[in-house]
Every structure is written in C-alpha cells, then in structure tokens.
Design a protein around this motif. Structure first.
Motif, PDB file in Angstrom:
ATOM      1  N   UNK A 488     -23.228 -10.924 -34.058  1.00  0.00           N
ATOM      2  CA  UNK A 488     -24.488 -10.730 -34.758  1.00  0.00           C
ATOM      3  C   UNK A 488     -25.391 -11.946 -34.586  1.00  0.00           C
ATOM      4  N   UNK A 489     -26.656 -11.695 -34.321  1.00  0.00           N
ATOM      5  CA  UNK A 489     -27.623 -12.778 -34.205  1.00  0.00           C
ATOM      6  C   UNK A 489     -27.899 -13.346 -35.594  1.00  0.00           C
ATOM      7  N   UNK A 490     -27.913 -14.677 -35.734  1.00  0.00           N
ATOM      8  CA  UNK A 490     -28.140 -15.261 -37.066  1.00  0.00           C
ATOM      9  C   UNK A 490     -29.556 -15.012 -37.561  1.00  0.00           C
ATOM     10  N   UNK A 491     -29.708 -15.085 -38.865  1.00  0.00           N
ATOM     11  CA  UNK A 491     -31.016 -14.949 -39.492  1.00  0.00           C
ATOM     12  C   UNK A 491     -31.384 -16.275 -40.163  1.00  0.00           C
ATOM     13  N   UNK A 492     -32.589 -16.423 -40.686  1.00  0.00           N
ATOM     14  CA  UNK A 492     -32.995 -17.738 -41.218  1.00  0.00           C
ATOM     15  C   UNK A 492     -32.064 -18.317 -42.268  1.00  0.00           C
ATOM     16  N   UNK A 493     -31.420 -17.475 -43.092  1.00  0.00           N
ATOM     17  CA  UNK A 493     -30.551 -17.982 -44.155  1.00  0.00           C
ATOM     18  C   UNK A 493     -29.097 -18.117 -43.725  1.00  0.00           C
ATOM     19  N   UNK A 494     -28.786 -17.888 -42.456  1.00  0.00           N
ATOM     20  CA  UNK A 494     -27.399 -18.008 -41.984  1.00  0.00           C
ATOM     21  C   UNK A 494     -26.955 -19.469 -42.038  1.00  0.00           C
ATOM     22  N   UNK A 495     -25.635 -19.711 -42.226  1.00  0.00           N
ATOM     23  CA  UNK A 495     -25.140 -21.088 -42.215  1.00  0.00           C
ATOM     24  C   UNK A 495     -25.398 -21.762 -40.872  1.00  0.00           C
ATOM     25  N   UNK A 496     -25.481 -23.076 -40.912  1.00  0.00           N
ATOM     26  CA  UNK A 496     -25.742 -23.835 -39.689  1.00  0.00           C
ATOM     27  C   UNK A 496     -24.652 -23.583 -38.645  1.00  0.00           C
ATOM     28  N   UNK A 497     -23.384 -23.422 -39.114  1.00  0.00           N
ATOM     29  CA  UNK A 497     -22.304 -23.193 -38.157  1.00  0.00           C
ATOM     30  C   UNK A 497     -22.522 -21.915 -37.373  1.00  0.00           C
ATOM     31  N   UNK A 498     -23.017 -20.857 -38.046  1.00  0.00           N
ATOM     32  CA  UNK A 498     -23.276 -19.600 -37.346  1.00  0.00           C
ATOM     33  C   UNK A 498     -24.379 -19.774 -36.305  1.00  0.00           C
ATOM     34  N   UNK A 499     -25.438 -20.499 -36.672  1.00  0.00           N
ATOM     35  CA  UNK A 499     -26.531 -20.724 -35.726  1.00  0.00           C
ATOM     36  C   UNK A 499     -26.054 -21.548 -34.528  1.00  0.00           C
ATOM     37  N   UNK A 500     -25.238 -22.562 -34.795  1.00  0.00           N
ATOM     38  CA  UNK A 500     -24.758 -23.409 -33.700  1.00  0.00           C
ATOM     39  C   UNK A 500     -23.870 -22.610 -32.748  1.00  0.00           C
ATOM     40  N   UNK A 501     -22.990 -21.759 -33.313  1.00  0.00           N
ATOM     41  CA  UNK A 501     -22.129 -20.934 -32.465  1.00  0.00           C
ATOM     42  C   UNK A 501     -22.958 -19.993 -31.606  1.00  0.00           C
ATOM     43  N   UNK A 502     -23.990 -19.399 -32.202  1.00  0.00           N
ATOM     44  CA  UNK A 502     -24.857 -18.471 -31.469  1.00  0.00           C
ATOM     45  C   UNK A 502     -25.600 -19.191 -30.346  1.00  0.00           C
ATOM     46  N   UNK A 503     -26.185 -20.348 -30.645  1.00  0.00           N
ATOM     47  CA  UNK A 503     -26.992 -21.081 -29.662  1.00  0.00           C
ATOM     48  C   UNK A 503     -26.123 -21.546 -28.494  1.00  0.00           C
ATOM     49  N   UNK A 504     -24.923 -22.019 -28.782  1.00  0.00           N
ATOM     50  CA  UNK A 504     -24.038 -22.453 -27.703  1.00  0.00           C
ATOM     51  C   UNK A 504     -23.611 -21.269 -26.834  1.00  0.00           C
ATOM     52  N   UNK A 505     -23.316 -20.140 -27.478  1.00  0.00           N
ATOM     53  CA  UNK A 505     -22.949 -18.949 -26.704  1.00  0.00           C
ATOM     54  C   UNK A 505     -24.116 -18.475 -25.853  1.00  0.00           C
ATOM     55  N   UNK A 506     -25.327 -18.644 -26.369  1.00  0.00           N
ATOM     56  CA  UNK A 506     -26.514 -18.114 -25.700  1.00  0.00           C
ATOM     57  C   UNK A 506     -26.952 -18.986 -24.532  1.00  0.00           C
ATOM     58  N   UNK A 507     -27.036 -20.307 -24.720  1.00  0.00           N
ATOM     59  CA  UNK A 507     -27.632 -21.171 -23.701  1.00  0.00           C
ATOM     60  C   UNK A 507     -26.597 -21.942 -22.881  1.00  0.00           C
ATOM     61  N   UNK A 508     -25.453 -22.290 -23.488  1.00  0.00           N
ATOM     62  CA  UNK A 508     -24.440 -23.062 -22.762  1.00  0.00           C
ATOM     63  C   UNK A 508     -23.482 -22.123 -22.037  1.00  0.00           C
ATOM     64  N   UNK A 509     -22.896 -21.158 -22.787  1.00  0.00           N
ATOM     65  CA  UNK A 509     -21.949 -20.236 -22.171  1.00  0.00           C
ATOM     66  C   UNK A 509     -22.642 -19.037 -21.521  1.00  0.00           C
ATOM     67  N   UNK A 510     -23.896 -18.781 -21.895  1.00  0.00           N
ATOM     68  CA  UNK A 510     -24.701 -17.696 -21.311  1.00  0.00           C
ATOM     69  C   UNK A 510     -23.957 -16.357 -21.361  1.00  0.00           C
ATOM     70  N   UNK A 511     -23.477 -16.024 -22.568  1.00  0.00           N
ATOM     71  CA  UNK A 511     -22.689 -14.808 -22.732  1.00  0.00           C
ATOM     72  C   UNK A 511     -23.534 -13.546 -22.711  1.00  0.00           C
TER      73      UNK A 511
END
Length: 760
Positions: A488-511
C-alpha cells in the motif's frame, strides 16, 4: 397403581408368596444401592458445576476488564463487552440449572432413599419378626400332648394370636411393597423430567442470548476476514521493510539523521551525543539531545524533564573542535557558556552542526515571517537571489515555489500525497513534503538531490527542468506496476517507517517499474515540429547516421508499461499535422536516453534512467557522442541540466576530442556555455585540431561566449591568488547568474551575431 403382590396370596403364606417377597427384597436392595451411587454422582456433578461457574465468572470478568483496557479500539472494545455480557447471562442460567438439578434430582432421590426405602425396611423387619413368631407358635401347637388339655389350649391360643399378627404384618408388608414399587416410578420419572426441563430452559436461554448476537457475529466475522487479509499484507510489508533494513550498512544510524524544521512534534533534530561535564573531572556522558522550540536540550530518560543547554539558538554559534583527543567533537558557544559535544561519526558531526546552523537561520526567519503574508515570506526567503535582467526583477525562491507547484500533480507530495509540498528532488523532478524529503536525503545524492523550494535559491535552468517533469510523469514510471502488487502506498499520516520503506522500494529497489520484456514492440516516438525546427538550425539533414547499438551489446526491445508515445501523448496531439516520427522501439536504455536527449523528451529520458541507462552512454556509431552532447547540439538547457543532475560527465569528449562545452561553443549556445562552466567544464580541453573552447569562440567572433570563457579562466586564476578569492567569486557568480537568467528568460538576446561559421 400396578399391584406387585396380591393381598390374598399373602394370607396363604405359600412358597410362591415367599419367592415373590425374596425377588422384591432383592430389587429394593439393588435399587437402594444404585440410587445412593446416583445421589453421590449428582453431588459431584453439582460441585463441579459450581466450580465451573465460579471460574467461568472469573474468566468473564477478565474479558470485561480486557474490554475496558482495549476501549480505545472500538472493534475490540465492543466485541469483548458484548460477548462478556452474553456469557454472563449464560452463566447465570447455568447456575439456575444447577439449583434446579439440586432440587429435582438430588433431593428427591435422596428423600426416596431415606424415607420410602427406610420405611420398607422397617416393615420388612416387622414382617420377619411376626413370621418367626408364627413359626414358633405352629411348632408348639404341633408338639402339644393330646392328654394335656391345658397345654393344648395354650398352644392353640398362642397360634391364633401369632397368625393374627402375622397376617396383619404380611398385609402391611405387601402394601409397602406395592407402594414403594409405585413411588419408585413416579419419583425417578419426575426427577428426570424436572432435570430435562431445567436443561431445556438453560439451553433455550443460551440460544436466545446468542441469537441476539447473530447479526453482530456475522459482521464481526467479515471484519475478522478483512483483518486477516490486512494482517497478511502488513506482514509482507513488514518483512520487506525488515529485509531492506538488514541490507543497510551497520552504520545505518548515520542515515536516519534528518533535519525537519516543519516536524509536527516540534523536534527538528534528535539523537545521541556525548556531552562533556563542566565540572573538574570533565567526564563524558551519553545523552539524548534534541533541537526543539529554538532550544538545544537533552535528557537521560524519556520521562525526565529535558535539561536546556542553549536557551535561544539565535544567540549561539557552532564550530568544530579539533583540540580534544576525542574525535568528532564540536562546540556550541553561547554568550553565557560553551558546551562541548561529541558525535559517533564524522557524518553525524556534520549533520548536527548543520542542524544547529539551520535552526539558527530558521529562528531568525520565523521572527521575520511573523508579520508577513505567505507571498511576502517567500520573497524574503530568497531575497539574496534577486537579479535584474532586462529591467525585470526575478525572485528565484518565490518563482520556484509558484511555477513548480503549478505543474499538474505537484500540488501534493509525490510519495505520500501531503498537500502543498515545499521541497523538491531536482534530479528526479518531483515535489516532496518535509518528511519524505528527509528520507530522500538519506538515500544519497546518487539517488535523490533534495532542495527546498522556499529556503534555497533556484537557478532558472533548475526551474525549467522541474517544469518539464513533475510528480504525475515520474509516478507513471516509478509506480507503473502499483496495481499489480499488494504493497500500500503511504498517506500523509502514515508512520515515517512506512514512508521510508515505500521510498526505498520505489527509487532504490525499483520494484514498481515495468520490467523490460523479452519480446514486443513499442509505438514509434515522434519529435514535435517546434523542437525539430530548433534542432535543424544546427544540424544538416541526412548527416547523422541511423542509430545502431554496439555490435557486442544485445539490443532490448522497448515495450514497457510506460511507452514513449503514451508519455508524450498530450504534447504530440497538438502537433499531429506537422511532425515526423522516429521509431525507438528496439533501443536499450542507454540508446533510448541518447536519442530522447536529442528529442528533448524528458519523461522518456527519466524512463530510460529508471531502467538502468548509463547517463554517460557512448554511441560509437555517431563519433562516440554522449546523451549530454546530444542535448547540447539541440540547445536544450533543461535537458543538459537534467543529465548533469543525474551524474553526466561534463568533460566527456567524443571521438574527435570535443566535449559538451566545445559543441555549445561551436554552435553558439551561450546559455549552455554558461551552464557547463558553472558545472565545472574544462575550458582548456583541446580537440583533435588542438582547439580549445576559447579559441573556437574567438574564431567565431561570439563576444558573449568569449566573455564567459575568459571570466571563468580569470576567476580560476584569481582564486589561486591569495587575497582575491572572495571578490573574484562574487564577480564570477554575478555575471554567470545574469547570463543564466538571460538564457532562460530572454534567449533571443544571446543569438549568434556572426554569419554562418565554418566548423572544422
């Protein structure tokens, strides 16, 4: 009532009567034994039931207390409250069943044994006694001598009395036998009937209570099913986040440092530092430091009141301290005292010093902004970058904020959707909120280069670059497969850990990007007429050979979910009547980046980079040119900036020794010359004709480019001289800033003044 023994038969005292009596006595004894055993078993059952109810009540009370504890979670609180109430009702019904069993079974059966069976035994004893007396009287009567009349009379009289008593007792005994036989049936059947009625009432009450919860149980079951699915999805996300964190370096603490001036909890920076005590022992203690409310504070435990180190950051300075034997030390100096601190690494030391400096600047900025409107606040932040170009005043900070946020999709954070983002990643071309910008910064500049849209000054070429891309275009690349996965894509109130996991998966791992398929064709990519016309002013038709990949490198077909024609559909639709097309369907990422750089298609360039294109890819079929040289030949300031921000080598030359600066100089692209010089281009590099850019500019009589090249050379010479570095830098930056503004806003003023120039 059924007659067990006949009364007439008992008067005869026949062997048949005696045998019947023996059978009855055996039945009664067996009945007594079984009833006594059943009463004991009933007592045990009742005691066990009372114990069960007692422990069940304790269990229900525990459920009720757990419901009070979980009252913040409405689903769990309601579930435990409702179920505990119904279970309590069922337990009360169970207690009533136990009491009914006590009265209907145990007491009735026990009374039957104690009263009826005891009376039967007493009557039997009297019968047996009278029977023995009769036997004795009969014997005496038979033995009376015939000659003794008085003995005969006495024996006859005794026999008559004994027979009368026997018959009376025998009749009473037979009556008791018939009575106990009848009461045995009625008492046992009544006890069993009462027990079954009590059981039926108990189960009826339980069923009624649970039926009232039927709709709620069905709803709760649906919620539970959804919770199971969500839990499985969150478990996968957690496992992926766990795996991502485990891949980090052991010094990952350096990566989580983040200066967040707009943090919702007011803490802009926090972490562990060593603090040297001010006493005579100068001991060092590890404490949790934080910057909040314009103060530097620390605490040992979470619930302790923080100790203030600096009351007002505006009154202090921070500087590194190299006099100590310990490494990574820095000093926060205020008018009243000095505090010596130590970080765990050099990066943390620089991060804390930068955070203190930024907090000082922010504190002064906030004080100025208290009475300013948002637009005035934007203007005040970037006042240092105001330049006069052609009589117009350009405010880079305000312009960046207004123009970049005006791009479709840029009004919300690219990764979490928070509205009004005021940070940006300049190499990706997206806008970010403060939290996501900190996470992007932790990825490293090779993944994302973060800049504030309000606090930093913006060069015009960067603003143009940001306006060419945007969140919508980039998300179509990096989130192309988001519908195919369960994350699930994080929303503005999501915990920082969720946002960090999403961003790393998106730009670093390019999943989430579309993978390159093994077969297939992509639609042809067209070049708009406007850009084609710009390119033809510098290129002669037919002089460029068809693009061919290296023979030793396999060409991958291009059929991604984000194909070039879809990316540029909107811009192409307006030029359908006047456009040519170029088929890029068979190009691998490096070749696609090379060709799209010449066509100035930024989303396609971003797509190529996302799929692993080498930003310095060399096309051996076209004089070993690079994508940066291609962008320079079509005079695309924004395309060159995009490639440079993504790591392009500004000094990489082609097969004839000409780098991007040579080509920009030869073609008279003054704005590009200014850009390349600012990005470190070597103005002394010579091509195979032994000509450097200055010589080429002089030969072409382009005064603007000659001026830029000579100023750059003079600036370097002045920087190497003691005492002139500062003034030289100021002059250099002022002139180059003016040329950058002119190249972006008034490019016609930088057109070639000379006639056609022969290019060697």
């Amino acid at each position: 009532m059924t007659v067990k023994l006949d009364f007439e038969e008992c008067l005869k005292d026949s062997p048949r009567f005696r045998a019947a009596i023996e059978d009855v006595e055996g039945d009664v004894n067996e009945l007594e034994t079984r009833l006594e055993k059943l009463v004991k078993q009933c007592n045990s059952m009742l005691e066990a039931g009372r114990t069960y109810c007692q422990h069940s009540k304790s269990f229900v009370n525990g459920l009720r207390e757990l419901g009070h504890h979980c009252s913040e979670d409405k689903t769990m609180g309601d579930c435990l409250e409702k179920f505990s109430k119904k279970l309590s009702i069922i337990l009360n019904a169970h207690e009533e069943l136990i009491e009914a069993t006590q009265k209907s079974v145990r007491m009735k059966l026990q009374s039957f044994v104690k009263d009826d069976v005891k009376r039967f035994k007493d009557v039997r004893k009297e019968f047996e006694r009278s029977s023995e007396t009769l036997e004795t009287a009969l014997g005496r009567n038979a033995q009376a001598p015939r000659g003794k009349q008085h003995e005969v009379e006495e024996a006859s009289l005794a026999l008559l009395n004994a027979r009368r008593i026997f018959r009376s007792e025998a009749l009473d005994y037979v009556l008791q036998i018939n009575v106990i036989e009848s009461r045995k049936k009625t008492e046992i059947l009544m006890a069993m009937l009462s027990l079954m009625e009590a059981q039926a009432l108990f189960f009826q009450q339980g069923h009624q209570s649970l039926t009232e919860l039927e709709e709620y149980r069905r709803q709760l079951s649906d919620e539970h099913t959804q919770l199971v699915l969500n839990s499985a999805r969150e478990k996968r996300d957690m496992e992926q986040r766990h795996a991502a964190i485990k891949k980090k370096d052991v010094s990952y603490d350096d990566l989580i440092m983040d200066f967040s001036p707009d943090a919702p909890n007011g803490i802009v920076m926090e972490g562990y530092l060593y603090k040297r005590a001010s006493n005579a022992f100068k001991t060092w203690s590890r404490r949790w430091f934080s910057i909040q409310k314009n103060q530097l504070v620390y605490q040992k435990k979470y619930k302790e009141q923080p100790t203030v180190v600096v009351e007002d950051l505006r009154l202090c300075t921070v500087k590194p301290c190299a006099e100590q034997d310990r490494r990574f030390c820095f000093e926060v100096v205020s008018p009243s005292k000095s505090c010596l601190l130590q970080a765990d690494s050099e990066r943390q030391q620089q991060g804390w010093m930068s955070a203190v400096q930024n907090s000082i600047a922010s504190a002064f900025q906030e004080r100025r902004e208290d009475t300013l409107s948002p637009r005035e606040r934007c203007s005040s932040v970037s006042a240092g970058s105001v330049n006069l170009v052609g009589g117009e005043q350009s405010n880079s900070g305000c312009k960046a904020l207004e123009e970049v946020q005006a791009i479709p999709g840029n009004g919300h954070c690219c990764d979490c959707g928070e509205p009004a983002p005021d940070w940006a990643s300049i190499n990706l071309g997206i806008t970010l909120c403060i939290t996501c910008s900190g996470i992007h910064r932790s990825l490293g500049v090779h993944f994302s280069k973060v800049r504030s849209l309000t606090l930093d000054s913006w060069e015009p070429e960067l603003i143009k670059l940001m306006c060419e891309l945007g969140n919508t275009a980039i998300n179509r690349i990096y989130e192309a497969r988001i519908d195919e996965i369960t994350i699930k894509k994080p929303h503005p109130s999501s915990p920082r850990q969720d946002k960090e996991s999403w961003i790393r998966s998106k730009y670093v791992e390019k999943k989430f990007i579309h993978k390159l398929p093994e077969t297939g064709r992509a639609p042809p990519l067209r070049r708009s007429s406007a850009r084609r016309n710009r390119a033809t002013t510098q290129e002669k038709p037919g002089t460029r050979p068809v693009l061919k990949p290296k023979p030793s490198r396999a060409t991958l077909p291009r059929l991604t979910g984000l194909n070039p024609s879809e990316i540029m559909k909107n811009s192409f639709d307006s030029h359908k009547d006047d456009e040519d097309e170029e088929d890029l369907s068979g190009l691998h990422p490096g070749a696609l980046l090379y060709r799209s750089a010449a066509l100035q298609h930024f989303p396609v360039m971003a797509d190529a980079l996302a799929h692993g294109a080498d930003v310095n890819w060399v096309n051996v079929a076209e004089d070993s040119r690079t994508p940066l040289i291609q962008a320079a030949t079509v005079n695309s300031l924004a395309a060159c900036e995009f490639l440079l921000q993504n790591g392009a080598n500004v000094n990489q030359a082609d097969s004839i020794g000409r780098g991007p600066l040579h080509h920009a100089t030869i073609l008279g692209h003054t704005g590009l010359v200014c850009l390349f010089l600012k990005r470190g281009a070597d103005y002394n590099a010579k091509d195979i004709h032994q000509k450097d850019p200055i010589t080429i500019a002089v030969d072409s009589a382009n005064a603007d480019i000659v001026t830029l090249l000579r100023i750059a050379k003079m600036n370097k010479e002045m920087r190497e001289m003691d005492g002139f570095a500062q003034s030289g830098d100021e002059t250099y930056h002022d002139i180059f800033r003016d040329f950058s503004q002119m190249a972006s806003h008034n490019p016609e003023k930088l057109k070639r003044r000379s006639a056609d120039i022969k290019i060697p």
